[in-house]
Design a protein around this motif. Sequence first.
Motif, PDB file in Angstrom:
ATOM      1  N   GLY A 235       0.774  -1.156  -0.014  1.00  0.00           N
ATOM      2  CA  GLY A 235       0.228   0.118  -0.109  1.00  0.00           C
ATOM      3  C   GLY A 235       0.987   1.284  -0.282  1.00  0.00           C
ATOM      4  O   GLY A 235       0.332   2.216   0.252  1.00  0.00           O
ATOM      5  N   GLU A 236       2.175   1.213  -0.220  1.00  0.00           N
ATOM      6  CA  GLU A 236       2.911   2.383  -0.333  1.00  0.00           C
ATOM      7  C   GLU A 236       3.165   2.718  -1.864  1.00  0.00           C
ATOM      8  O   GLU A 236       3.018   1.748  -2.707  1.00  0.00           O
ATOM      9  CB  GLU A 236       4.343   2.298   0.497  1.00  0.00           C
ATOM     10  N   LYS A 237       3.687   3.901  -1.874  1.00  0.00           N
ATOM     11  CA  LYS A 237       3.861   4.215  -3.575  1.00  0.00           C
ATOM     12  C   LYS A 237       4.942   3.479  -4.225  1.00  0.00           C
ATOM     13  O   LYS A 237       6.046   3.151  -3.392  1.00  0.00           O
ATOM     14  CB  LYS A 237       4.508   5.728  -3.489  1.00  0.00           C
ATOM     15  N   LEU A 238       4.615   3.013  -5.126  1.00  0.00           N
ATOM     16  CA  LEU A 238       5.535   1.937  -5.824  1.00  0.00           C
ATOM     17  C   LEU A 238       7.059   2.658  -6.150  1.00  0.00           C
ATOM     18  O   LEU A 238       7.039   3.849  -6.641  1.00  0.00           O
ATOM     19  CB  LEU A 238       5.092   1.560  -7.286  1.00  0.00           C
ATOM     20  N   SER A 239       8.097   2.179  -5.754  1.00  0.00           N
ATOM     21  CA  SER A 239       9.340   2.838  -5.861  1.00  0.00           C
ATOM     22  C   SER A 239      10.468   1.753  -6.405  1.00  0.00           C
ATOM     23  O   SER A 239      10.169   0.637  -6.147  1.00  0.00           O
ATOM     24  CB  SER A 239       9.540   3.677  -4.553  1.00  0.00           C
ATOM     25  N   LYS A 240      11.646   2.370  -6.548  1.00  0.00           N
ATOM     26  CA  LYS A 240      12.668   1.617  -6.698  1.00  0.00           C
ATOM     27  C   LYS A 240      12.926   0.673  -5.587  1.00  0.00           C
ATOM     28  O   LYS A 240      13.475  -0.569  -5.970  1.00  0.00           O
ATOM     29  CB  LYS A 240      14.064   2.533  -6.562  1.00  0.00           C
ATOM     30  N   ARG A 241      12.743   0.832  -4.498  1.00  0.00           N
ATOM     31  CA  ARG A 241      12.965  -0.087  -3.356  1.00  0.00           C
ATOM     32  C   ARG A 241      11.946  -1.659  -3.589  1.00  0.00           C
ATOM     33  O   ARG A 241      12.534  -2.357  -2.946  1.00  0.00           O
ATOM     34  CB  ARG A 241      12.312   0.509  -1.900  1.00  0.00           C
ATOM     35  N   ASP A 242      11.075  -1.231  -4.256  1.00  0.00           N
ATOM     36  CA  ASP A 242      10.302  -2.500  -4.602  1.00  0.00           C
ATOM     37  C   ASP A 242      10.845  -3.491  -5.644  1.00  0.00           C
ATOM     38  O   ASP A 242      10.353  -4.570  -6.256  1.00  0.00           O
ATOM     39  CB  ASP A 242       8.649  -2.068  -5.047  1.00  0.00           C
ATOM     40  N   GLY A 243      12.222  -3.108  -5.957  1.00  0.00           N
ATOM     41  CA  GLY A 243      12.838  -4.084  -7.088  1.00  0.00           C
ATOM     42  C   GLY A 243      12.527  -3.716  -8.283  1.00  0.00           C
ATOM     43  O   GLY A 243      13.255  -2.762  -8.816  1.00  0.00           O
ATOM     44  N   LYS A 244      11.477  -3.914  -8.757  1.00  0.00           N
ATOM     45  CA  LYS A 244      11.029  -3.710 -10.031  1.00  0.00           C
ATOM     46  C   LYS A 244      10.089  -2.808 -10.157  1.00  0.00           C
ATOM     47  O   LYS A 244       8.811  -2.868  -9.831  1.00  0.00           O
ATOM     48  CB  LYS A 244      10.546  -5.041 -10.827  1.00  0.00           C
ATOM     49  N   SER A 245      10.409  -1.449 -10.756  1.00  0.00           N
ATOM     50  CA  SER A 245       9.568  -0.479 -10.866  1.00  0.00           C
ATOM     51  C   SER A 245       9.772   0.417 -12.158  1.00  0.00           C
ATOM     52  O   SER A 245       9.121   1.342 -12.598  1.00  0.00           O
ATOM     53  CB  SER A 245       9.660   0.637  -9.782  1.00  0.00           C
ATOM     54  N   ASN A 246      10.783  -0.086 -12.765  1.00  0.00           N
ATOM     55  CA  ASN A 246      11.188   0.791 -14.127  1.00  0.00           C
ATOM     56  C   ASN A 246      10.536  -0.331 -15.493  1.00  0.00           C
ATOM     57  O   ASN A 246      10.732  -1.466 -15.281  1.00  0.00           O
ATOM     58  CB  ASN A 246      12.550   1.052 -14.239  1.00  0.00           C
ATOM     59  N   LEU A 247      10.432   0.559 -16.371  1.00  0.00           N
ATOM     60  CA  LEU A 247       9.884  -0.394 -17.394  1.00  0.00           C
ATOM     61  C   LEU A 247      11.139  -1.368 -17.942  1.00  0.00           C
ATOM     62  O   LEU A 247      10.654  -2.583 -18.227  1.00  0.00           O
ATOM     63  CB  LEU A 247       9.532   0.660 -18.609  1.00  0.00           C
ATOM     64  N   VAL A 248      12.202  -0.930 -17.773  1.00  0.00           N
ATOM     65  CA  VAL A 248      13.572  -1.652 -18.186  1.00  0.00           C
ATOM     66  C   VAL A 248      13.684  -2.974 -17.618  1.00  0.00           C
ATOM     67  O   VAL A 248      14.042  -4.046 -18.150  1.00  0.00           O
ATOM     68  CB  VAL A 248      14.800  -0.827 -18.063  1.00  0.00           C
ATOM     69  N   ASP A 249      13.182  -2.914 -16.276  1.00  0.00           N
ATOM     70  CA  ASP A 249      13.171  -4.283 -15.563  1.00  0.00           C
ATOM     71  C   ASP A 249      12.035  -5.132 -16.003  1.00  0.00           C
ATOM     72  O   ASP A 249      12.655  -6.546 -16.009  1.00  0.00           O
ATOM     73  CB  ASP A 249      12.516  -3.858 -14.077  1.00  0.00           C
ATOM     74  N   PHE A 250      11.233  -4.891 -16.610  1.00  0.00           N
ATOM     75  CA  PHE A 250      10.226  -5.709 -17.025  1.00  0.00           C
ATOM     76  C   PHE A 250      10.814  -6.210 -18.602  1.00  0.00           C
ATOM     77  O   PHE A 250      10.293  -7.278 -19.115  1.00  0.00           O
ATOM     78  CB  PHE A 250       8.686  -5.087 -17.249  1.00  0.00           C
ATOM     79  N   LYS A 251      11.120  -5.338 -19.293  1.00  0.00           N
ATOM     80  CA  LYS A 251      11.863  -5.788 -20.515  1.00  0.00           C
ATOM     81  C   LYS A 251      12.960  -6.961 -20.196  1.00  0.00           C
ATOM     82  O   LYS A 251      12.937  -7.767 -20.919  1.00  0.00           O
ATOM     83  CB  LYS A 251      12.616  -4.709 -21.179  1.00  0.00           C
ATOM     84  N   HIS A 252      13.805  -6.608 -19.229  1.00  0.00           N
ATOM     85  CA  HIS A 252      14.694  -7.580 -18.802  1.00  0.00           C
ATOM     86  C   HIS A 252      14.017  -9.096 -18.516  1.00  0.00           C
ATOM     87  O   HIS A 252      14.405 -10.097 -18.865  1.00  0.00           O
ATOM     88  CB  HIS A 252      15.370  -7.418 -17.728  1.00  0.00           C
ATOM     89  N   GLN A 253      12.867  -8.904 -17.961  1.00  0.00           N
ATOM     90  CA  GLN A 253      12.195 -10.279 -17.377  1.00  0.00           C
ATOM     91  C   GLN A 253      11.546 -10.890 -18.700  1.00  0.00           C
ATOM     92  O   GLN A 253      10.930 -11.730 -18.333  1.00  0.00           O
ATOM     93  CB  GLN A 253      11.284  -9.829 -16.465  1.00  0.00           C
TER      94      GLN A 253
END
Length: 372
Positions: A235-253
Motif C-alpha cells: 500500500g505504499e507508493k511503488l518505488s525503486k525499493r520495490d525492486g522492479k519499478s522501471n520499464l526496463v526491469d520488465f523488458k529484462h524479465q
Amino acid sequence: MEIRTRFAPSPTGDLHVGGARTALFNYLFAKSMKGKFLLRIEDTDLKRSNSSLSEKIIKDIKWLNIPWDEEIVFQQQNQNEHREIIDFLLEKGLAFRCYSNKEDLTGTSFKADKLRGTVFRSPWRDRVVMDQPSMQHVVRFKVPSDPSRINFVDKIRGDLSWDLNNIEDFIIARSDGSSTYNLAVVVDDYNMKISHVIRGEDHLTNTVKQLLIYQALDWTPPIFAHIPLIHNATGEKLSKRDGKSNLVDFKHQGFLPDAMLNYLARLGWSYKNEEYFNLDQAISWFTLEGIGKSPSKFDIKKLLYISKKHLMAKPVNEIHESLLRYMEIYKNINMSESCSKKLRLLLPFVVERCATLEEIFESSLFLFEEEN
Ligand code: GLU
C-alpha cells in the motif's frame, strides 16, 4: 477543439512504470478522441537531466509501441520563450526578484514560519526599493493573497479548492536565469496547444501553481486530470525499493510490449470487466471517466497472467523471433542456425507453460547447453 495531449518526462532516470502508464493514458485519450499525442522532453534542469537518459526514455516508449505525433519537443530549446514570459511577469509586478540568500532561507524566522505551518513569503515581494538585477537573485511568482483560494475542476477528482496560504512564493527563474519546471510547463503547454494535461496525482500542487501562472497571463488553461498513484503490495507508493519499478526491469524479465501495455492500461482504468485486450480495443473503449479515484495496486501475478495470455495468442514464429532478439540483448546469446531450428520446434510445447520470454529461455536452456 482539437484534442492534444502530451507526455512530458524529465530525463533524470529510467522510465518508471508510473510514467509509462501516464504516457499510455495520454495516448489512449488522444486517440480515442481522434486527437494528437505529443512527446516533450523536459530537460531544463541541467544538473539532473542527461541526454543519454532522454534517449533511453524515448527507446522505452518506442518499445511499448506508443507512437507520438509531430516532432519531439526538447524543452531546453524553448528557453527564450520562457525568458520572455518571466520578464513580462516581472514587468507587470506579478513576479519579483528575490535577493534572499541561503542563510535567510534557513534562518530562524524562516524556521519559525515552517513550525507555524505557514509558507514562505519573501520579504522582497512588496519592496518598492530599486531593483538590482545585477545582484544574485531568483525570480519568484507573487502568489496572490486575495482571493485566498483557487478553485478548479479536475476531470477525475471533480471540484477541487486550494488555500493559497499553503502555496509559497515559488521560484520561476533560478539564479542562472533558467526557468523552473512550473513556468516552463505552462509556456510550453500553451504554445503546444495542449488541451488536456493528464498526469499523476503527485503533481496536484504543481497544477495549482501552474493555474496561478495561467491566471496571471490571462491564458485559458488546459483541462487537468490527475491519475491516482500506483501502490506496491503493502500500500505504499511503488518505488525503486520495490525492486522492479522501471520499464526496463520488465523488458529484462521478458515481458512482451503488448502484455505490458495491456497491464498498464488496467492499472487504474477499467472498461466493463475486460482484462485482456489489445491497443486498438483500449483506444475504442478509453474514457477519462473510466479512471478510478483510488490508487491502483501493482500486482505481478496479474501481470504474469495477462502476459501468458498474450504469449499464447501469438503465432509461434513471432515468439521465436522475439525470443532470439531477447536472448541476444539480455542473455548475450547469438544462436547457431541449427540450434535456432531446434528451438523453433520445441517452442509450441514450452510456451504453454510460460508467461515471459525469460521463462521460455529458462525452459529451453538444455538446448544451448548441448551446443556448448
Ligand atoms: N516533467 C514532469 C515529470 O517528469 C512531468 C510534467 C508534467 O506532466 O507536467 O514528472
